[in-house]
Design a protein around this motif. Structure first.
Motif, mmCIF file in Angstrom:
data_model
loop_
_atom_site.group_PDB
_atom_site.id
_atom_site.type_symbol
_atom_site.label_atom_id
_atom_site.label_comp_id
_atom_site.label_asym_id
_atom_site.label_seq_id
_atom_site.Cartn_x
_atom_site.Cartn_y
_atom_site.Cartn_z
ATOM 1 N N UNK A 1 0.842 -1.189 0.000
ATOM 2 C CA UNK A 1 0.000 0.000 0.000
ATOM 3 C C UNK A 1 0.879 1.241 0.000
ATOM 4 N N UNK A 2 0.586 2.137 -0.908
ATOM 5 C CA UNK A 2 1.292 3.410 -0.969
ATOM 6 C C UNK A 2 0.299 4.497 -0.581
ATOM 7 N N UNK A 3 0.622 5.252 0.468
ATOM 8 C CA UNK A 3 -0.256 6.332 0.910
ATOM 9 C C UNK A 3 0.280 7.649 0.359
ATOM 10 N N UNK A 4 -0.558 8.338 -0.386
ATOM 11 C CA UNK A 4 -0.169 9.643 -0.907
ATOM 12 C C UNK A 4 -0.763 10.695 0.010
ATOM 13 N N UNK A 5 0.092 11.364 0.774
ATOM 14 C CA UNK A 5 -0.352 12.353 1.752
ATOM 15 C C UNK A 5 0.098 13.718 1.264
ATOM 16 N N UNK A 6 -0.818 14.434 0.618
ATOM 17 C CA UNK A 6 -0.464 15.732 0.030
ATOM 18 C C UNK A 6 -1.154 16.840 0.798
ATOM 19 N N UNK A 7 -0.376 17.502 1.658
ATOM 20 C CA UNK A 7 -0.921 18.579 2.482
ATOM 21 C C UNK A 7 -0.759 19.920 1.780
ATOM 22 N N UNK A 8 -0.308 19.898 0.550
ATOM 23 C CA UNK A 8 -0.182 21.116 -0.226
ATOM 24 C C UNK A 8 -0.674 20.768 -1.619
ATOM 25 N N UNK A 9 -1.311 21.722 -2.300
ATOM 26 C CA UNK A 9 -1.898 21.383 -3.599
ATOM 27 C C UNK A 9 -0.834 20.913 -4.579
ATOM 28 N N UNK A 10 -1.193 19.947 -5.355
ATOM 29 C CA UNK A 10 -0.297 19.410 -6.367
ATOM 30 C C UNK A 10 -1.138 18.525 -7.264
ATOM 31 N N UNK A 11 -0.971 18.678 -8.552
ATOM 32 C CA UNK A 11 -1.647 17.738 -9.437
ATOM 33 C C UNK A 11 -0.636 16.783 -10.016
ATOM 34 N N UNK A 12 0.379 17.351 -10.686
ATOM 35 C CA UNK A 12 1.221 16.437 -11.471
ATOM 36 C C UNK A 12 2.058 15.509 -10.596
ATOM 37 N N UNK A 13 2.590 16.016 -9.499
ATOM 38 C CA UNK A 13 3.417 15.135 -8.682
ATOM 39 C C UNK A 13 2.565 14.021 -8.074
ATOM 40 N N UNK A 14 1.364 14.385 -7.622
ATOM 41 C CA UNK A 14 0.515 13.364 -7.008
ATOM 42 C C UNK A 14 0.088 12.320 -8.043
ATOM 43 N N UNK A 15 -0.358 12.814 -9.210
ATOM 44 C CA UNK A 15 -0.789 11.879 -10.261
ATOM 45 C C UNK A 15 0.389 11.020 -10.711
ATOM 46 N N UNK A 16 1.570 11.646 -10.778
ATOM 47 C CA UNK A 16 2.754 10.921 -11.199
ATOM 48 C C UNK A 16 3.074 9.786 -10.223
ATOM 49 N N UNK A 17 3.014 10.086 -8.924
ATOM 50 C CA UNK A 17 3.246 9.039 -7.931
ATOM 51 C C UNK A 17 2.154 7.976 -7.996
ATOM 52 N N UNK A 18 0.920 8.418 -8.217
ATOM 53 C CA UNK A 18 -0.185 7.463 -8.259
ATOM 54 C C UNK A 18 -0.016 6.513 -9.450
ATOM 55 N N UNK A 19 0.333 7.073 -10.612
ATOM 56 C CA UNK A 19 0.549 6.215 -11.784
ATOM 57 C C UNK A 19 1.731 5.282 -11.551
ATOM 58 N N UNK A 20 2.782 5.804 -10.908
ATOM 59 C CA UNK A 20 3.972 4.984 -10.663
ATOM 60 C C UNK A 20 3.618 3.812 -9.754
ATOM 61 N N UNK A 21 2.876 4.092 -8.679
ATOM 62 C CA UNK A 21 2.516 3.027 -7.740
ATOM 63 C C UNK A 21 1.617 2.007 -8.432
ATOM 64 N N UNK A 22 0.683 2.497 -9.244
ATOM 65 C CA UNK A 22 -0.227 1.573 -9.916
ATOM 66 C C UNK A 22 0.480 0.763 -10.998
ATOM 67 N N UNK A 23 1.479 1.365 -11.653
ATOM 68 C CA UNK A 23 2.219 0.623 -12.667
ATOM 69 C C UNK A 23 2.994 -0.525 -12.038
#
Lengths: 207, 319
Positions: B40-62
């Motif tokens: 399980x990868x928890x993405x904890x973004x306490x500051x706005x971000x689209x690309x970094x969060x999506x990038x990590x999400x795609x990386x974890x899912x890949x």
């Protein structure tokens, strides 16, 4: 504070995909099973068998499993070129991310790049590896391969079949069957990787 | 993985080599490998971000990991939960890796000391954005070959930029020379006065910095910098520090242009440059996923989290 949470990174070849902990026992003796010429003859014979079995060479492709299967694959392709004058598509596949023991080995083995520079769809893909043992590497390689598409068939060619399968897998083309004990080490050396061509078995003392 | 400032060259090279293998996975018809199945990868973004969060999400899912998203808005953080409480919750949820972004510099260190999960810093305040530094290094090396002797210009708001700091931390060990350029008000005073890290120089004239350079990285200009009086006007900034076609033409022929995004087109970079032939900006986005895959794999691919020898002592010893 040291911030790189030092994950021990293995810089080298990952351990063979086998079961259980490191095999116990002191090494008793090392015997050469295949000489340089034996390796050469085995590769030539496998190349002939592949061509005899798959009449339609235009469908064939050869994919080696890193790190020694890709060297063997390249030699088989050369042999087919020499005999038949046909250049088969050649690929190499790394199975690290598909290993079933990643959670057990305690560190992250180095992932090398896979190269499949052709579409595997509707091709007869001959997977090539050096040693067929438990069958787990081949299972991982098949899983990786089908992520590239849907081959018409997958065949398996190995230089050495040493028995002790743990999965229902068998080779279509075998250089040499070598009866071994599960504790033994079968070591394939190829010039491209190890600087010499031979196959040795290291017999271990039972504990 | 909190910062790259103390990484050896070997560690940087290892991640970049693994990234190459991950780029290949992303080029397959099925962009997914099973290495992190069941993690399980928890993405904890306490500051706005689209690309970094999506990038990590795609990386974890890949890599077949399960992904849980926690953002500051819409979570208990809005109700006044402290960072420590959030960390305790994350710990109880049992993520293998926590990827976190926070507006306070050092926040990931605070979390890393209080959790047994691996923590990846996805940007903390002005301090560091190590995955951006690594992906910029990978992208540059892919475009230029070995970086030894190559000169890379970083232009913009150096003072507030975690990207600039992380780029320096990865590019300099790989042999590149970095030239910083930007308004004196937006460059750290010590750096402006010549107290620069090894391999880094400051050139107050952008045109001179770009002459013969091998690549340029433009930084995002936060609009609030003008409001706080550090800049006279955005128009002036654009004229003096913006990357125009003329300006990038001063570099070596074909020298690439990069930007960590999101871009203010027309301010720090002209649209013609951002979408021109030299632009590697979209490549950066693709490579970002691969770099993050490599890090997730190295941190969580093999051992269980408790098996990862964390730099920090176990939870109970710290109280």
């Amino acid at each position: 504070m040291r911030t790189w949470l030092t994950v021990p990174i293995l810089l080298g070849a990952p351990p063979p995909l086998t079961t259980g902990p490191a095999r116990p026992g002191r090494e008793r003796q090392t015997t050469t099973l295949l000489s340089r010429d034996d390796v050469r003859r085995a590769i030539t014979r496998i190349a002939h068998e592949i061509v005899e079995r798959e009449r339609d060479l235009s469908l064939l492709a050869i994919v080696g499993i890193r790190a020694r299967g890709d060297a063997l694959a390249s030699r088989i392709r050369e042999a087919i070129r020499a005999n038949e004058g046909v250049d088969l598509p050649l690929g190499a596949i790394d199975i690290t991310l598909y290993r079933d023991d990643l959670t057990r080995i305690g560190y992250a083995p180095v992932v090398r790049e896979s190269e499949i520079p052709f579409s595997v769809d509707d091709r007869v893909v001959v997977l090539v590896d050096d040693v067929l043992f438990t069958g787990r590497t081949v299972r991982a390689a098949m899983d990786a391969l089908v992520d590239y598409g849907r081959p018409r068939a997958i065949r398996l060619a190995v230089l050495v079949d040493r028995g002790h399968r743990e999965l229902p897998i068998r080779a279509d083309f075998v250089g040499k069957n070598i009866p071994t004990s599960p504790e033994d080490d079968v070591r394939v050396h190829l010039t491209e990787v190890d600087g010499r061509d031979d196959v040795e078995v290291a017999v271990r003392e039972r504990v | 993985m909190l910062d790259t400032d103390d990484w050896s060259l070997e560690e940087i090279e290892t991640v970049l080599d693994q990234t190459r293998a991950m780029v290949e996975i992303l080029s397959r018809p099925i962009r997914r490998a099973p290495a992190l199945r069941g993690r399980t990868v928890i993405l904890f973004f306490a500051e706005v971000s689209t690309r970094t969060r999506v990038s990590f999400e795609l990386a974890a899912k890949a890599l077949s990991a399960d992904v849980v998203n926690i953002t500051a808005t819409g979570s208990s953080v809005e109700k006044g939960e402290s960072l420590l409480d959030t960390v305790r919750t994350l710990q109880a949820l049992g993520g293998d890796v926590v990827v976190m972004r926070h507006s306070s510099s050092g926040a990931p260190y605070f979390v890393a000391q209080r959790t047994e999960s691996a923590v990846i810093n996805a940007g903390d305040g002005w301090h560091a954005h190590p995955t951006q530094g690594l992906l910029d290094a990978y992208t540059l090396r892919d475009a230029l070959g070995e970086l030894g002797g190559k000169r890379v210009v970083i232009v913009g708001d150096i003072l507030h930029s975690r990207v600039a700091r992380s780029d320096i931390n990865t590019l300099v060990p790989l042999g590149a020379r970095v030239t910083l350029s930007g308004p004196p008000t937006l460059v750290p005073a010590a750096w402006r006065c010549g107290q620069l890290p090894a391999g880094v120089t400051y050139e107050p004239l952008l045109d001179r910095a770009l002459d013969g350079a091998d690549a340029v990285i433009a930084l995002r200009l936060q609009r609030e910098r003008q409001e706080s009086g550090l800049l006279p006007s955005l128009r002036e900034y654009s004229r003096v520090w913006g990357l125009s076609l003329d300006r990038v033409g001063r570099m070596r022929p074909g020298a690439p242009v990069m930007h960590p995004g999101p871009m203010n087109e027309g301010i720090e970079i002209d649209a013609a440059v951002a979408h021109g032939s030299r632009s590697l900006i979209e490549t950066q986005v693709t490579n970002g996923v691969a770099v993050r895959m490599a890090l997730l794999y190295l941190l969580a691919g093999a051992s269980t989290p408790s098996g990862v020898p964390a730099a920090a002592a176990p939870l109970e010893e710290r109280g």
